[in-house]
Design a protein around this motif. Structure first.
Motif, PDB file in Angstrom:
ATOM      1  N   LEU A 138       0.718  -1.108  -0.006  1.00 28.27           N
ATOM      2  CA  LEU A 138       0.071   0.037  -0.027  1.00 28.27           C
ATOM      3  C   LEU A 138       0.946   1.422   0.063  1.00 28.27           C
ATOM      4  CD1 LEU A 138      -2.951   1.017   0.013  1.00 28.27           C
ATOM      5  CD2 LEU A 138      -2.895   1.011   2.583  1.00 28.27           C
ATOM      6  N   ILE A 170      -8.823   6.214   3.266  1.00 30.62           N
ATOM      7  CA  ILE A 170      -7.554   6.081   3.194  1.00 30.62           C
ATOM      8  C   ILE A 170      -6.817   7.401   2.489  1.00 30.62           C
ATOM      9  CG2 ILE A 170      -5.715   4.800   1.777  1.00 30.62           C
ATOM     10  CD1 ILE A 170      -7.733   2.264   2.029  1.00 30.62           C
ATOM     11  N   ALA A 221      -4.008  -4.532   1.513  1.00 30.07           N
ATOM     12  CA  ALA A 221      -4.281  -4.321   2.988  1.00 30.07           C
ATOM     13  C   ALA A 221      -5.812  -4.884   3.010  1.00 30.07           C
ATOM     14  CB  ALA A 221      -3.983  -2.977   3.303  1.00 30.07           C
ATOM     15  N   SER A 223      -9.476  -4.267   5.635  1.00 26.31           N
ATOM     16  CA  SER A 223      -9.976  -3.112   6.311  1.00 26.31           C
ATOM     17  C   SER A 223     -10.126  -3.595   7.922  1.00 26.31           C
ATOM     18  CB  SER A 223     -11.037  -2.351   5.722  1.00 26.31           C
ATOM     19  OG  SER A 223     -12.291  -3.407   5.890  1.00 26.31           O
ATOM     20  N   THR A 236      -3.462  -5.705   7.991  1.00 27.32           N
ATOM     21  CA  THR A 236      -4.648  -4.989   8.275  1.00 27.32           C
ATOM     22  C   THR A 236      -4.127  -3.404   7.967  1.00 27.32           C
ATOM     23  OG1 THR A 236      -4.359  -4.707  10.572  1.00 27.32           O
ATOM     24  CG2 THR A 236      -5.708  -6.492   9.829  1.00 27.32           C
ATOM     25  N   LEU A 237      -5.093  -2.569   7.675  1.00 24.16           N
ATOM     26  CA  LEU A 237      -4.640  -1.194   7.561  1.00 24.16           C
ATOM     27  C   LEU A 237      -4.216  -0.628   9.071  1.00 24.16           C
ATOM     28  CD1 LEU A 237      -7.651   0.046   5.489  1.00 24.16           C
ATOM     29  CD2 LEU A 237      -5.376   0.204   4.867  1.00 24.16           C
ATOM     30  N   SER A 238      -4.664  -1.032  10.120  1.00 25.24           N
ATOM     31  CA  SER A 238      -4.417  -0.574  11.299  1.00 25.24           C
ATOM     32  C   SER A 238      -2.917  -0.936  11.629  1.00 25.24           C
ATOM     33  CB  SER A 238      -5.351  -0.976  12.237  1.00 25.24           C
ATOM     34  OG  SER A 238      -5.428  -2.512  12.322  1.00 25.24           O
ATOM     35  N   PHE A 243      -1.918   4.616   9.673  1.00 25.99           N
ATOM     36  CA  PHE A 243      -3.459   4.140   9.923  1.00 25.99           C
ATOM     37  C   PHE A 243      -3.684   3.648  10.961  1.00 25.99           C
ATOM     38  CE2 PHE A 243      -1.977   4.120   5.291  1.00 25.99           C
ATOM     39  CZ  PHE A 243      -3.209   4.728   4.447  1.00 25.99           C
TER      40      PHE A 243
END
Length: 323
Positions: A138, A170, A221, A223, A236-238, A243
Motif C-alpha cells: 500500500l 485512506i 491490505a 480493513s 490490516t490497515l491498522s 493508519f
C-alpha cells in the motif's frame, strides 16, 4: 353469572391475549426476511444461512424475500411501511445507515424506524491491485498517488458505497488524491481491474479471496481489525504507518420494525446468538468470507451508532452526494 356473560368475558380475554406482544411473538405464522439485493449475492447468501437457523429455534417458517433496488432501500422501506408485528424482518448492513446520508431523496432513519435485533456477521474490505502491478504494498500505491495526484485510480461499485468510503478514508489519512472510478456493480470493477483498466480497487474480502487464490490480484491490505485466516501475510490497515487504529468492517444483521414486540426482538436475538455459536454456521459463514460476529440487540444498536458517526465524517469531508 349467566352463560352469555361468561362467553363475553371469555371472548374479551382471548382477544386481549391475541393482541398481546407475547402472543404475537409466539405466533406460528411465517416470517418474511427481507433482503435488499438479488439472489446469489453476498447479502442474500448471508441471509439464507441464518434464515433456517431462526426458523428452527422460533418454530416458524422463515422465507427470504429479495426486494431489490435503491441500494437496499426498497427492502428497508417495505419493512417500515408494514405493521410492527412479528411477521416481517429485514437483513441489512452498511447501506441501511449510509444511503440516507448520501441521498437526500431517501428519508429513512434507522434509529427511529427499526429495532436492531442482532448483528450476524462482519467481514473486511480489501485494497487490491492486478497481479502484474508494480505496486507491491500500500505504501507504494500511495507514493504513486502522491507523485501524480488524481491519476492513480481505484474502482468501487458506486458512489456512496462502503468501498468508496474506504477509499476516501485512506486518501484522507494518507493525504493523497486518488482518482475514484465508480461503477454500477462489483462485477464490472473486477473485470476492469483484471483487464488493467484500473490501477487498484476496493473489493469485499469474499470477492477478493478467490481472485487472490488464483493469482489474478495482489491484496495490499484489509480493513478489518484482524488479519484474514486465508491471507495471513496481508496486513490490516491498522498495522500500517499512518493508519493506526483504522478499521472499517462491513457488517450485517437482523432488524425488526420499530415498535415490534420486545419479546419478539429478544427471541430473535437469542436465536441468532445460539445459531452463530454452532460450528456448522460459523464454518458456512467463514467459507463465504464472513466472520460470525454476534452482538446482542443493545450492543448492536450502539455499534451501529458508532459506525454511523464514522460514515458521516467521511461523507461530509469528501462531500459525497448521490443524485
Amino acid at each position: 353469572m349467566s352463560r352469555s356473560i361468561w362467553k363475553t368475558f371469555a371472548a374479551l380475554a382471548i382477544s386481549a391475549l391475541l393482541a398481546s406482544p407475547v402472543a404475537q411473538a409466539q405466533s406460528t405464522a411465517p416470517i418474511t426476511l427481507l433482503v435488499g439485493y438479488s439472489a446469489g449475492g453476498s447479502a442474500d447468501l448471508a441471509a439464507r444461512i441464518i434464515a433456517p437457523e431462526i426458523a428452527s429455534r422460533l418454530g416458524r417458517t422463515v422465507v427470504v424475500e429479495n426486494a431489490t433496488g435503491a441500494s437496499g432501500m426498497i427492502a428497508l422501506q417495505k419493512l417500515i411501511n408494514g405493521a410492527a408485528d412479528t411477521n416481517t424482518i429485514y437483513y441489512g448492513g452498511f447501506d441501511t445507515v449510509a444511503v440516507p446520508m448520501t441521498n437526500a431523496k431517501v428519508s429513512v432513519d434507522w434509529e427511529t424506524s427499526t429495532a436492531p435485533a442482532s448483528r450476524t456477521t462482519t467481514t473486511s474490505m480489501a485494497v487490491v491491485v492486478p497481479s502484474q502491478s508494480a505496486h507491491q504494498d500500500l505504501a507504494a500505491l500511495i507514493a504513486a498517488a502522491k507523485a501524480a495526484p488524481e491519476t492513480v485510480s481505484y474502482g468501487s461499485p458506486g458512489i456512496g458505497s462502503a468501498q468508496h468510503l474506504l477509499g476516501e478514508l485512506i486518501s484522507q489519512r494518507a493525504g493523497v488524491k486518488f482518482l475514484h472510478a465508480p461503477y454500477r456493480g462489483g462485477a464490472q470493477v473486477t473485470n476492469d481491474l483484471l483487464a488493467g483498466v484500473l490501477d487498484s480497487a476496493v473489493l469485499t474480502l469474499s470477492t477478493a479471496l478467490p481472485l487472490a487464490k488464483e493469482g489474478k490480484i495482489r491484496v495490499l491490505a484489509i480493513s478489518g481489525p484482524d488479519r484474514a485466516a486465508q491471507l495471513p501475510d496481508v496486513p490490516t490497515l491498522s498495522e500500517l504507518p499512518g493508519f493506526d487504529g483504522l478499521t472499517f468492517p462491513l457488517w450485517q444483521g437482523v432488524f425488526a420494525k420499530a415498535g415490534s414486540p420486545d419479546d419478539f426482538v429478544a427471541a430473535l436475538d437469542k436465536a441468532i446468538a445460539e445459531a452463530l455459536a454452532t460450528p456448522d454456521v460459523e464454518k458456512r459463514y467463514a467459507d463465504a468470507g464472513f466472520a460470525a460476529s454476534p452482538l446482542s440487540s443493545g450492543a448492536f444498536k450502539a455499534f451501529i451508532k458508532t459506525q454511523a458517526e464514522t460514515y458521516k465524517s467521511i461523507i461530509d469531508s469528501a462531500k459525497i452526494v448521490v443524485e
